[in-house]
Enzyme design. Structure first.
Site, mmCIF file in Angstrom:
data_model
loop_
_atom_site.group_PDB
_atom_site.id
_atom_site.type_symbol
_atom_site.label_atom_id
_atom_site.label_comp_id
_atom_site.label_asym_id
_atom_site.label_seq_id
_atom_site.Cartn_x
_atom_site.Cartn_y
_atom_site.Cartn_z
ATOM 1 N N SER A 1 23.020 -65.159 -9.788
ATOM 2 C CA SER A 1 22.225 -65.978 -8.863
ATOM 3 C C SER A 1 20.752 -66.084 -9.225
ATOM 4 O O SER A 1 20.034 -66.874 -8.605
ATOM 5 C CB SER A 1 22.353 -65.436 -7.440
ATOM 6 O OG SER A 1 23.633 -65.718 -6.952
ATOM 7 N N LYS B 1 19.609 -69.476 -9.974
ATOM 8 C CA LYS B 1 19.343 -70.453 -8.906
ATOM 9 C C LYS B 1 17.856 -70.792 -8.786
ATOM 10 O O LYS B 1 17.496 -71.857 -8.291
ATOM 11 C CB LYS B 1 19.888 -69.913 -7.576
ATOM 12 C CG LYS B 1 21.413 -69.760 -7.600
ATOM 13 C CD LYS B 1 21.933 -69.025 -6.372
ATOM 14 C CE LYS B 1 23.450 -68.821 -6.450
ATOM 15 N NZ LYS B 1 23.954 -68.018 -5.311
ATOM 16 N N TYR C 1 27.919 -75.126 -11.495
ATOM 17 C CA TYR C 1 27.508 -73.902 -10.779
ATOM 18 C C TYR C 1 28.025 -72.644 -11.492
ATOM 19 O O TYR C 1 27.259 -71.711 -11.760
ATOM 20 C CB TYR C 1 28.020 -73.966 -9.328
ATOM 21 C CG TYR C 1 27.757 -72.705 -8.555
ATOM 22 C CD1 TYR C 1 26.496 -72.440 -8.015
ATOM 23 C CD2 TYR C 1 28.757 -71.744 -8.383
ATOM 24 C CE1 TYR C 1 26.249 -71.254 -7.324
ATOM 25 C CE2 TYR C 1 28.518 -70.569 -7.692
ATOM 26 C CZ TYR C 1 27.259 -70.334 -7.172
ATOM 27 O OH TYR C 1 27.021 -69.157 -6.502
ATOM 28 N N TYR D 1 19.135 -62.675 0.027
ATOM 29 C CA TYR D 1 20.125 -62.912 1.095
ATOM 30 C C TYR D 1 19.756 -62.149 2.356
ATOM 31 O O TYR D 1 18.585 -62.135 2.733
ATOM 32 C CB TYR D 1 21.541 -62.550 0.602
ATOM 33 C CG TYR D 1 21.780 -63.080 -0.777
ATOM 34 C CD1 TYR D 1 21.808 -64.463 -0.987
ATOM 35 C CD2 TYR D 1 21.911 -62.247 -1.866
ATOM 36 C CE1 TYR D 1 21.994 -64.981 -2.258
ATOM 37 C CE2 TYR D 1 22.094 -62.757 -3.138
ATOM 38 C CZ TYR D 1 22.120 -64.110 -3.329
ATOM 39 O OH TYR D 1 22.282 -64.613 -4.576
ATOM 40 N N VAL E 1 24.412 -60.913 -8.641
ATOM 41 C CA VAL E 1 25.442 -59.873 -8.539
ATOM 42 C C VAL E 1 25.766 -59.210 -9.884
ATOM 43 O O VAL E 1 26.537 -58.256 -9.917
ATOM 44 C CB VAL E 1 26.765 -60.360 -7.887
ATOM 45 C CG1 VAL E 1 26.610 -60.573 -6.400
ATOM 46 C CG2 VAL E 1 27.323 -61.571 -8.580
HETATM 47 N N1 GLN Z 1 28.340 -66.504 -9.244
HETATM 48 C C1 GLN Z 1 28.198 -65.681 -8.059
HETATM 49 C C2 GLN Z 1 28.995 -66.284 -6.921
HETATM 50 O O1 GLN Z 1 29.078 -67.458 -6.876
HETATM 51 C C3 GLN Z 1 26.758 -65.598 -7.705
HETATM 52 C C4 GLN Z 1 26.496 -64.718 -6.492
HETATM 53 C C5 GLN Z 1 25.279 -63.861 -6.625
HETATM 54 O O2 GLN Z 1 24.789 -63.566 -7.713
HETATM 55 N N2 GLN Z 1 24.823 -63.380 -5.516
HETATM 56 O O3 GLN Z 1 29.566 -65.624 -6.074
#
Ligand code: GLN
Length: 316
Positions: free
Chosen positions: A71, A74, A198, A250, A268
């Site tokens: 993420s 992003k 994505y 988050y 993650v």
């Molecule tokens: N690729 C992961 C997902 O879509 C990204 C989530 C994350 O890094 N928090 O669940």
């Protein structure tokens, strides 16, 4: 008079000290296992990098080893989408902390398919849709990768195809989020194309050093530190930092702001990129996650670095 002048911290000594203090705790937390390829990562990895606005690089541990940025990507897709769509982007996605898990579907239903912010999964899928407009998924993925290579000044950055496949094979929640938004007529490109983009940008592999270099424009008023080239305006850099501070972790964003006091974005894969405006970009990596899906040791490391450097967006 209030004394705001700070002595220049010895960044290498700070990284060495933090590494020595946390090295025995390597492996704490829980590695993400809902993406099978991520579950295979050795939880003992631990790396840190700081790149200052004058270009100096400081490292400790596995700072040169590429990992799945997940993420953290992003931040960069949001930057690209803002470049293409400007402030109209905010018609499609909100700017408020979600207070719920990164892959929550309840909130999306409640709010009519408009995601709370660009960093939860639904918001990032919307951002992917905005970048997709009029392009093939392959072109878009190539553009994101070129953008990161340009920012980090490093052509070795690439996508880990095994992670991308693993995400696509098990990304049922993300498929649900995308289909849900499609049902609300909130996506313009085909769901499969948007998800393909994505999953691939989440599967980009970068090292701490590469990530800190790529994020440095956010610490430097929107300009690349070494070339002086403008990536985004000063105002936009501030705003992206504001979003990272309020939404980058988050439902753990408040806690991160409280303990670290710098804008940051987690993934993650166990990475966190953070920004000390006017000073440096930082990146840490330790695969074990806390209950909010943010790197456990990485968060502690950044808190210790922030304490020792005195860097904070909340005051001198
Ligand atoms: N690729 C992961 C997902 O879509 C990204 C989530 C994350 O890094 N928090 O669940």
């Amino acid at each position: 008079m209030i004394e705001t002048e700070q002595r220049t911290p010895d960044l290498q000594a700070i990284l060495d000290e933090v590494y020595a203090a946390l090295e025995p705790r390597r492996g704490e937390g829980k590695v993400a296992d809902y993406i099978p390829q991520l579950a295979r990562i050795n939880p003992q990895h631990f790396g840190m990098a700081i790149v200052t606005v004058d270009g100096a690089v400081y490292t400790a541990g596995d700072a040169e080893l590429p990992f799945s940025i997940q993420s953290i990507s992003k931040v960069f897709t949001l930057t690209l989408a803002l470049g293409k769509h400007g402030e109209t982007l905010w018609n499609r996605v909100g700017r408020e902390p979600s207070g719920s898990a990164f892959n929550s579907i309840v909130q999306l239903e409640h709010e009519g398919g408009k995601p709370r912010n660009p960093f939860i999964n639904a918001g990032a899928i919307t951002v992917s849709d905005l970048i997709c407009a009029g392009h093939s998924p392959r072109e878009v993925i190539g553009e994101i990768l070129r953008f990161l290579r340009y920012l980090a000044d490093d052509d070795d950055i690439s996508i880990d195809p095994a992670v991308a496949r693993s995400e696509a094979a098990t990304g049922f929640r993300n498929a649900a989020l995308a289909n849900f938004m499609r049902a609300f007529d909130k996506l313009s490109s085909p769901v499969d194309n948007v998800l393909g983009v994505y999953f691939h940008h989440c599967a980009i592999a970068m090292s701490c050093v590469q990530l800190a270099k790529a994020g440095l424009f956010l610490a430097n008023g929107g300009k690349q530190a070494l070339t002086g080239r403008t990536v985004v305006s000063r105002e936009r850099a501030r705003r992206i930092n504001a979003l990272m501070l309020t939404c980058g972790h988050y439902d753990g964003s408040g806690d991160f702001a409280y303990h670290v006091g710098l804008p940051g974005k987690s993934g993650v894969g166990g990475g966190i990129m953070a920004v000390a405006p006017g000073r440096a970009a930082l990146a840490v990596w330790s695969p074990g996650l806390n209950q909010n899906g943010n790197s456990l040791l990485g968060s502690v490391a950044l808190e210790m670095i922030a304490q020792r450097t005195g860097w904070s967006v909340f005051g001198p």
